[in-house]
Design an enzyme around this catalytic site. Structure first.
Site, PDB file in Angstrom:
ATOM      1  N   SER A   1       4.565  -9.704  66.456  1.00 51.60           N
ATOM      2  CA  SER A   1       3.472  -9.828  67.425  1.00 51.60           C
ATOM      3  C   SER A   1       2.183  -9.244  66.834  1.00 51.60           C
ATOM      4  CB  SER A   1       3.869  -9.145  68.732  1.00 51.60           C
ATOM      5  OG  SER A   1       3.050  -9.554  69.795  1.00 51.60           O
TER       6      SER A   1
ATOM      7  N   ASP B   1       7.199 -14.143  65.781  1.00 45.04           N
ATOM      8  CA  ASP B   1       6.830 -14.624  67.113  1.00 45.04           C
ATOM      9  C   ASP B   1       5.386 -14.333  67.516  1.00 45.04           C
ATOM     10  OD1 ASP B   1       8.014 -16.229  69.132  1.00 45.04           O
ATOM     11  OD2 ASP B   1       7.836 -14.563  70.523  1.00 45.04           O
TER      12      ASP B   1
ATOM     13  N   HIS C   1      10.931 -12.706  73.125  1.00 45.42           N
ATOM     14  CA  HIS C   1       9.809 -12.361  72.253  1.00 45.42           C
ATOM     15  C   HIS C   1      10.211 -11.347  71.184  1.00 45.42           C
ATOM     16  CE1 HIS C   1       5.785 -11.566  70.883  1.00 45.42           C
ATOM     17  NE2 HIS C   1       5.734 -10.365  71.419  1.00 45.42           N
TER      18      HIS C   1
END
Length: 407
Positions: A185, A211, A342
């Site tokens: 992220s 991700d 996630h």
């Protein structure tokens, strides 16, 4: 993403090792389908028995506290470290916003199972986990006043470079090991920025982003404040905080949650609400001024930086236009985890580790056997031909290279 790409991704995933079984629960998760609503999830007393903290032993060999003075700030960077051995690589991990270095704990352990000589460095970013930032007073002592929050991309870039170089100095490494950067992220944006600026030079073999895609990240920022307003701001206990993460499916692996979540919360000395004394270490709402700067230009930098490139996504439809074109041109490796959330590295640590190790091996220059140069091949052939003819090598009369005169 095309149907062909989707089927290829699924076929690759089918060959990966299975995840370990989850911690058993005495009560069935009959309400798991409601987990997408973070607002309605409340911890249950029975399930708290299975949400106890898991500790950090067995994941890293040691923890380092690296002190640093930057202008008027005293910073202590907290680092989880397992050193590489026998010329093994160093996987440098950077977590996402609101998370901590322990987000990679289970993945790190799985990497070491597959590649025992690998090193793992996973640091807490500033204002996350156990990394502290305090304002320094004129007498050099730490000022209790809270330092101004700075989570800009440039700042996080320099923090990561400091941690890598200071770890090298602390551990007495003559040179840096070969490095594979891994970022989840926000961490993906940080390691991509480091790779693009080339400050690790030839020591950077490759980088992997987990991700995060510029297009979908920018779209998600529009709803970030709504999400933050729906999640609990405090918890009655540490187990209840762990349980919220698993019940809301923020983290889908209970084993991972038991290890990583305790580093995300702290117990207030004087709680504003005595019934809920556990609060978040990082106030994500306060990071809003930096959100856009984290992700603008991410796709371009990811494609342009030098080194092997890997993108791991939880969904199949998150590629933006630049990345779709880059994928069709074969500029990077893509892996899709359709069953993960996630937090890919926490939900499926064994599969993530296997892909990262394979990615390293694919980019390991020490394992390459280069073909001989054309000039060397020609010289070798000439020597063999001359030896076969039985003619001694020498110079022609007059001192210049030419035909040889027989006596």
């Amino acid at each position: 993403m095309s149907d062909l790409q989707k089927s290829f991704a699924k076929s690759k995933l089918a060959k990966l090792p299975p995840e370990p079984p989850p911690i058993p629960e005495s009560v069935a998760d009959e309400d798991d389908d409601s987990g997408s609503s973070t607002e309605t999830v409340t911890p249950s007393p029975v399930k708290q028995l299975f949400a106890r903290p898991g500790g950090t032993r067995g994941f890293f060999d040691q923890e380092l506290y690296l002190q640093r003075r930057v202008n008027d700030l005293d910073i202590v960077h907290h680092v989880y470290l397992t050193s590489p051995t026998n010329s093994g690589p160093l996987f440098v991990m950077h977590h996402g916003a609101g998370s901590s270095g322990l987000s990679f704990a289970n993945c790190a352990a799985e990497i070491r199972k597959i590649l025992p000589n690998a090193g793992i460095l996973s640091a807490d970013a500033r204002d996350h986990g156990s990394t502290s930032v305090k304002r320094a007073s004129e007498d050099g002592e730490a000022d209790p006043e809270t330092a101004r929050l700075d989570l800009s991309l440039d700042t996080l870039n320099q923090d990561l470079l400091f941690v890598i170089r200071e770890t090298q100095a602390k551990m007495g490494w003559e040179t840096l090991p070969d490095i594979v950067l891994v970022g989840h992220s926000l961490g993906g944006a940080v390691i991509t920025d480091v790779a693009k600026k080339g400050e690790l030079g030839g020591k950077l073999l490759a980088y992997a982003v987990l991700d995060v895609v510029e297009g979908s990240a920018m779209d998600a920022l529009q709803s970030m404040e709504t999400y933050l307003s729906t999640r609990p701001s405090r918890f009655p206990s540490l187990p209840s905080g762990i349980e919220w993460h698993t019940r809301s499916r923020t983290i889908r692996n209970r084993t991972s949650a038991r290890v990583s979540v305790p580093s995300l919360l702290y117990h207030e000395d004087v709680p504003k609400d005595p019934s809920k004394p556990w609060v978040w270490r990082t106030n994500l709402a306060e990071t809003k001024p930096f959100w856009e700067g984290w992700f603008v230009g991410l796709s371009r930098k990811f494609l342009e930086a030098r080194g092997g490139k890997l993108l791991l996504l939880a969904g199949t439809d998150r590629l933006d236009k630049e990345l779709m074109i880059g994928q069709m041109q074969g500029k990077y490796q893509l892996q899709v985890f359709p069953d993960a959330g996630h937090f890919i590295q926490e939900d499926q640590p064994a599969r993530t580790a296997q892909i990262l190790v394979d990615f390293y091996k694919r980019n390991d220059r020490s394992a390459l056997v280069l073909p001989p140069k054309v000039a060397d091949m020609q010289a070798s052939a000439a020597m063999k031909k001359g030896a076969g003819a039985g003619v001694p090598l020498g110079k022609a009369e007059g001192g210049t290279t030419g035909s040889f005169k027989r006596s």
